[in-house]
Design an enzyme around this catalytic site. Structure first.
Site, mmCIF file in Angstrom:
data_model
loop_
_atom_site.group_PDB
_atom_site.id
_atom_site.type_symbol
_atom_site.label_atom_id
_atom_site.label_comp_id
_atom_site.label_asym_id
_atom_site.label_seq_id
_atom_site.Cartn_x
_atom_site.Cartn_y
_atom_site.Cartn_z
ATOM 1 N N HIS A 81 53.531 8.591 67.927
ATOM 2 C CA HIS A 81 53.772 9.849 68.646
ATOM 3 C C HIS A 81 52.723 10.873 68.245
ATOM 4 O O HIS A 81 52.461 11.067 67.065
ATOM 5 C CB HIS A 81 55.171 10.399 68.314
ATOM 6 C CG HIS A 81 56.251 9.761 69.133
ATOM 7 N ND1 HIS A 81 57.407 10.405 69.476
ATOM 8 C CD2 HIS A 81 56.329 8.540 69.688
ATOM 9 C CE1 HIS A 81 58.169 9.600 70.207
ATOM 10 N NE2 HIS A 81 57.539 8.461 70.341
ATOM 11 N N TYR A 210 62.898 19.362 69.709
ATOM 12 C CA TYR A 210 63.673 20.185 68.774
ATOM 13 C C TYR A 210 64.063 21.466 69.525
ATOM 14 O O TYR A 210 63.176 22.209 69.960
ATOM 15 C CB TYR A 210 62.832 20.562 67.550
ATOM 16 C CG TYR A 210 62.543 19.423 66.597
ATOM 17 C CD1 TYR A 210 61.528 18.503 66.831
ATOM 18 C CD2 TYR A 210 63.300 19.272 65.427
ATOM 19 C CE1 TYR A 210 61.267 17.460 65.949
ATOM 20 C CE2 TYR A 210 63.048 18.226 64.538
ATOM 21 C CZ TYR A 210 62.032 17.336 64.802
ATOM 22 O OH TYR A 210 61.772 16.305 63.928
ATOM 23 N N PRO A 302 67.377 17.110 57.132
ATOM 24 C CA PRO A 302 66.577 16.183 57.942
ATOM 25 C C PRO A 302 65.711 16.828 59.022
ATOM 26 O O PRO A 302 64.933 16.130 59.675
ATOM 27 C CB PRO A 302 67.637 15.270 58.579
ATOM 28 C CG PRO A 302 68.902 16.048 58.538
ATOM 29 C CD PRO A 302 68.815 16.956 57.358
ATOM 30 N N LYS A 306 61.481 14.418 56.603
ATOM 31 C CA LYS A 306 60.665 14.167 55.416
ATOM 32 C C LYS A 306 61.287 13.214 54.388
ATOM 33 O O LYS A 306 60.581 12.686 53.523
ATOM 34 C CB LYS A 306 60.368 15.503 54.687
ATOM 35 C CG LYS A 306 59.412 16.378 55.406
ATOM 36 C CD LYS A 306 57.979 15.863 55.278
ATOM 37 C CE LYS A 306 57.111 16.366 56.398
ATOM 38 N NZ LYS A 306 56.417 15.370 57.150
ATOM 39 N N TYR A 394 54.289 18.463 59.442
ATOM 40 C CA TYR A 394 55.097 17.415 60.080
ATOM 41 C C TYR A 394 54.403 16.062 59.947
ATOM 42 O O TYR A 394 55.032 15.051 59.591
ATOM 43 C CB TYR A 394 55.318 17.751 61.563
ATOM 44 C CG TYR A 394 56.449 16.962 62.197
ATOM 45 C CD1 TYR A 394 57.728 17.504 62.296
ATOM 46 C CD2 TYR A 394 56.244 15.667 62.666
ATOM 47 C CE1 TYR A 394 58.769 16.778 62.862
ATOM 48 C CE2 TYR A 394 57.273 14.938 63.231
ATOM 49 C CZ TYR A 394 58.532 15.508 63.332
ATOM 50 O OH TYR A 394 59.561 14.781 63.882
HETATM 51 P P1 RFL Z 1 68.707 5.510 49.740
HETATM 52 O O1 RFL Z 1 68.256 5.045 51.058
HETATM 53 O O2 RFL Z 1 69.917 6.360 49.646
HETATM 54 O O3 RFL Z 1 68.894 4.203 48.852
HETATM 55 C C1 RFL Z 1 69.564 4.237 47.602
HETATM 56 C C2 RFL Z 1 70.104 2.847 47.351
HETATM 57 O O4 RFL Z 1 70.691 2.802 46.058
HETATM 58 C C3 RFL Z 1 71.920 2.103 46.140
HETATM 59 N N1 RFL Z 1 72.741 2.496 44.993
HETATM 60 C C4 RFL Z 1 72.985 1.692 43.915
HETATM 61 N N2 RFL Z 1 72.594 0.433 43.644
HETATM 62 C C5 RFL Z 1 73.037 -0.128 42.477
HETATM 63 N N3 RFL Z 1 73.864 0.540 41.598
HETATM 64 C C6 RFL Z 1 74.266 1.806 41.850
HETATM 65 N N4 RFL Z 1 75.073 2.435 40.986
HETATM 66 C C7 RFL Z 1 73.823 2.438 43.057
HETATM 67 N N5 RFL Z 1 74.036 3.677 43.615
HETATM 68 C C8 RFL Z 1 73.369 3.686 44.784
HETATM 69 C C9 RFL Z 1 72.488 2.507 47.496
HETATM 70 O O5 RFL Z 1 73.463 1.608 47.972
HETATM 71 C C10 RFL Z 1 71.210 2.493 48.320
HETATM 72 O O6 RFL Z 1 70.963 1.229 48.899
HETATM 73 O O7 RFL Z 1 67.528 6.300 48.985
HETATM 74 P P2 RFL Z 1 65.934 6.160 49.056
HETATM 75 O O8 RFL Z 1 65.521 4.725 48.910
HETATM 76 O O9 RFL Z 1 65.418 7.175 48.113
HETATM 77 O O10 RFL Z 1 65.522 6.544 50.553
HETATM 78 C C11 RFL Z 1 65.674 7.866 50.995
HETATM 79 C C12 RFL Z 1 66.103 7.903 52.455
HETATM 80 O O11 RFL Z 1 67.157 6.979 52.676
HETATM 81 C C13 RFL Z 1 66.573 9.310 52.874
HETATM 82 O O12 RFL Z 1 65.688 10.295 52.370
HETATM 83 C C14 RFL Z 1 66.660 9.566 54.385
HETATM 84 O O13 RFL Z 1 67.256 8.525 55.094
HETATM 85 C C15 RFL Z 1 67.422 10.894 54.621
HETATM 86 N N6 RFL Z 1 68.347 10.851 55.776
HETATM 87 C C16 RFL Z 1 67.859 11.073 57.006
HETATM 88 N N7 RFL Z 1 66.575 11.451 57.163
HETATM 89 C C17 RFL Z 1 66.108 11.670 58.396
HETATM 90 O O14 RFL Z 1 64.931 12.019 58.539
HETATM 91 N N8 RFL Z 1 66.901 11.491 59.519
HETATM 92 C C18 RFL Z 1 68.198 11.113 59.425
HETATM 93 O O15 RFL Z 1 68.875 10.958 60.418
HETATM 94 C C19 RFL Z 1 68.726 10.906 58.144
HETATM 95 N N9 RFL Z 1 70.000 10.538 58.025
HETATM 96 C C20 RFL Z 1 69.711 10.554 55.639
HETATM 97 C C21 RFL Z 1 70.521 10.380 56.802
HETATM 98 C C22 RFL Z 1 70.313 10.431 54.400
HETATM 99 C C23 RFL Z 1 71.690 10.179 54.291
HETATM 100 N N10 RFL Z 1 72.260 10.157 52.987
HETATM 101 C C24 RFL Z 1 71.447 9.870 51.828
HETATM 102 C C25 RFL Z 1 73.528 10.620 52.673
HETATM 103 C C26 RFL Z 1 71.871 10.081 56.705
HETATM 104 C C27 RFL Z 1 72.461 9.980 55.462
HETATM 105 C C28 RFL Z 1 73.926 9.644 55.440
HETATM 106 C C1 PHB Z 2 65.680 10.551 63.718
HETATM 107 O O1 PHB Z 2 65.124 9.977 64.663
HETATM 108 O O2 PHB Z 2 66.649 10.070 63.112
HETATM 109 C C2 PHB Z 2 65.165 11.865 63.287
HETATM 110 C C3 PHB Z 2 63.981 12.344 63.812
HETATM 111 C C4 PHB Z 2 63.503 13.578 63.410
HETATM 112 C C5 PHB Z 2 64.221 14.325 62.500
HETATM 113 C C6 PHB Z 2 65.397 13.838 61.969
HETATM 114 C C7 PHB Z 2 65.883 12.607 62.375
HETATM 115 O O3 PHB Z 2 63.763 15.541 62.132
#
Ligand code: RFL
Ligand code: PHB
Length: 400
Positions: A81, A210, A302, A306, A394
């Site tokens: 994109h 957005y 989010p 980032k 971004y």
């Molecule tokens: P993760 O992906 O949370 O992975 C952590 C892993 O550690 C495991 N874990 C354990 N394993 C062994 N023993 C324990 N005691 C443990 N405790 C935890 C968990 O099961 C998991 O597999 O962290 P990581 O790798 O740092 O990656 C970061 C990203 O996942 C995160 O920054 C983003 O996904 C943030 N985020 C979102 N970002 C977006 O840009 N768009 C979104 O729509 C979006 N949705 C989200 C999200 C983060 C969420 N969290 C953390 C609550 C939605 C949610 C629900």
């Molecule tokens: C997503 O596609 O999940 C998404 C994209 C942009 C954002 C947050 C989430 O800022």
């Protein structure tokens, strides 16, 4: 096959807690650098591969995944994109990334797909990755020999490590193994959440949209040419099942509306969840022989897309530092790890806060504050300098 055969490993150079993007990419990069490691994940493979989260990869993250050998499907199915659209007050303005950033762009490729690609590589050719193996404690952070205690198949095990990296997300246990007072936490919460949905319908715009609106923020994103990902600002504590599909589409329609010709295509909603918004940074990201990476060290709201990119950038820096240690015996990279990462983390924290507070309408927000938001959006539309500030943040800079 999700279980590594043979007895659980009892010692390794780098113990990695958590198989999210941070833990999986780190394990892969360490493997390629010839550093041995073990990954322990509390959840099952199926759960980890289905968890719906982020969708935008910066160029630097794409480069890191390619270097890790995980770029094949991303190059085939990922969608480059070159910009995003901002909407407010019936207006629309496109921010073009390549022209404002010297050629940088982002990629739409879901976190679930990144995780699937990395898990497959790791199980095929990587060091051990143990699912269904929750870590209960990390001890000995201040000694030369930290220990990871975990459960597997109903039995307690211990993994002796030279180093432990906590990639266990915001609710992980690794941080708790650091003595009280050794780490500082900086945080901010926001008085709203996001309702996120997946819908089986082609995205109604070819780039992300957005939208600022008096009814609250909305975001149109996508997962593929046939699947839309959409978000609505909702009050904290919202029960996602309280929103009918019709209400979700009506609200998206109202918030994304623009003057002129545009309409939102509707389709079956296949998944929905509510996520709270917060900003958190833990400093430093290393204590003794325990290091933190990704969400275990920092959370962003989010709106700036980032979270996943910061996780990838942390572990690229970390893998380079472990490679240096293995090759030369120098801990210089590990000593600099926290400072190196925190510079990027705080930039991303500021940008995520800026996007969040510019685009959302807080409960009880004054008309004055709304005018400031609209003035900022007008400024981005009027000034290439203001637009470039958004675009550079971004699209992200080079990792490291
Ligand atoms: P993760 O992906 O949370 O992975 C952590 C892993 O550690 C495991 N874990 C354990 N394993 C062994 N023993 C324990 N005691 C443990 N405790 C935890 C968990 O099961 C998991 O597999 O962290 P990581 O790798 O740092 O990656 C970061 C990203 O996942 C995160 O920054 C983003 O996904 C943030 N985020 C979102 N970002 C977006 O840009 N768009 C979104 O729509 C979006 N949705 C989200 C999200 C983060 C969420 N969290 C953390 C609550 C939605 C949610 C629900
Ligand atoms: C997503 O596609 O999940 C998404 C994209 C942009 C954002 C947050 C989430 O800022």
């Amino acid at each position: 096959m999700t279980v590594t055969p043979g007895p659980p490993p009892a010692r390794t150079t780098v113990g990695i807690v958590g198989a999210g993007p941070a833990g999986l990419l780190l394990a892969r990069l360490l493997h390629l650098a010839g550093v041995d490691c073990v990954v322990l994940e509390s959840r099952s493979r199926g759960y980890v591969e289905r968890r719906q989260r982020a969708g935008i990869l910066e160029q630097g993250t794409v480069d890191a995944l390619r270097a890790a050998g995980a770029g094949e499907r991303l190059d085939r199915e990922g969608m480059p994109h070159d910009g995003v659209e901002l909407r407010w007050g019936g207006r629309r303005h496109r921010v073009d990334f390549p022209s404002l950033t010297g050629g940088r762009r982002v990629w739409v490729y879901a976190q679930t797909e990144v995780v699937k690609d990395l898990v497959a590589l790791q199980l095929n050719e990587g060091p051990p990755l143990l699912f269904d193996s929750p870590v209960s404690a990390v001890t000995g952070a201040g000694t030369g020999r930290p220990l990871v205690r975990y459960t597997r198949g109903g039995r307690e095990h211990t993994l002796a490590c030279d180093w432990v990296v906590g990639c266990d997300g915001f609710h992980g246990v690794t941080r708790r193994g650091v003595p009280d007072g050794a780490l500082s936490t900086f945080e901010r919460t926001y008085p709203y959440s996001w309702l996120g949905v997946l819908a089986d319908v082609a995205p109604s715009h070819h780039e992300l949209v957005y939208a600022h609106s008096p009814r609250g923020f909305a975001l149109l994103s996508m997962r593929s040419p046939a699947v839309s990902r959409l978000y609505l600002q909702v009050p904290d504590g919202t029960d996602p099942s309280a929103w009918t599909d019709g209400r979700i589409w009506d609200e998206l329609d109202a918030r994304l509306a623009v003057d002129g010709d545009w309409s939102l295509a509707r389709g079956p909603i296949t998944q929905r969840s509510v996520l709270p918004m917060r900003s958190v940074v833990t400093e430093p990201m290393r204590w003794g022989r325990v290091l933190l990476a990704g969400d275990a060290a920092h959370i962003v709201p989010p709106t700036g897309a980032k979270g996943l990119n910061l996780a990838a950038s942390d572990v690229v820096v970390l893998a380079r530092a472990f490679g240096q240690l293995a090759r030369t015996g120098s801990t210089a990279g590990l000593d600099a790890y926290s400072d190196t990462c925190l510079r990027r983390v705080w930039r991303a924290e500021h940008f995520s806060w800026f996007m969040t507070t510019t685009l959302h309408t807080a409960p009880g927000q004054s008309a004055f504050d709304t005018r400031l938001q609209l003035s900022q959006l007008e400024r981005i539309a009027a000034s290439p300098h203001a637009a470039a500030e958004l675009a550079e943040n971004y699209a992200g800079g080079p990792v490291g």
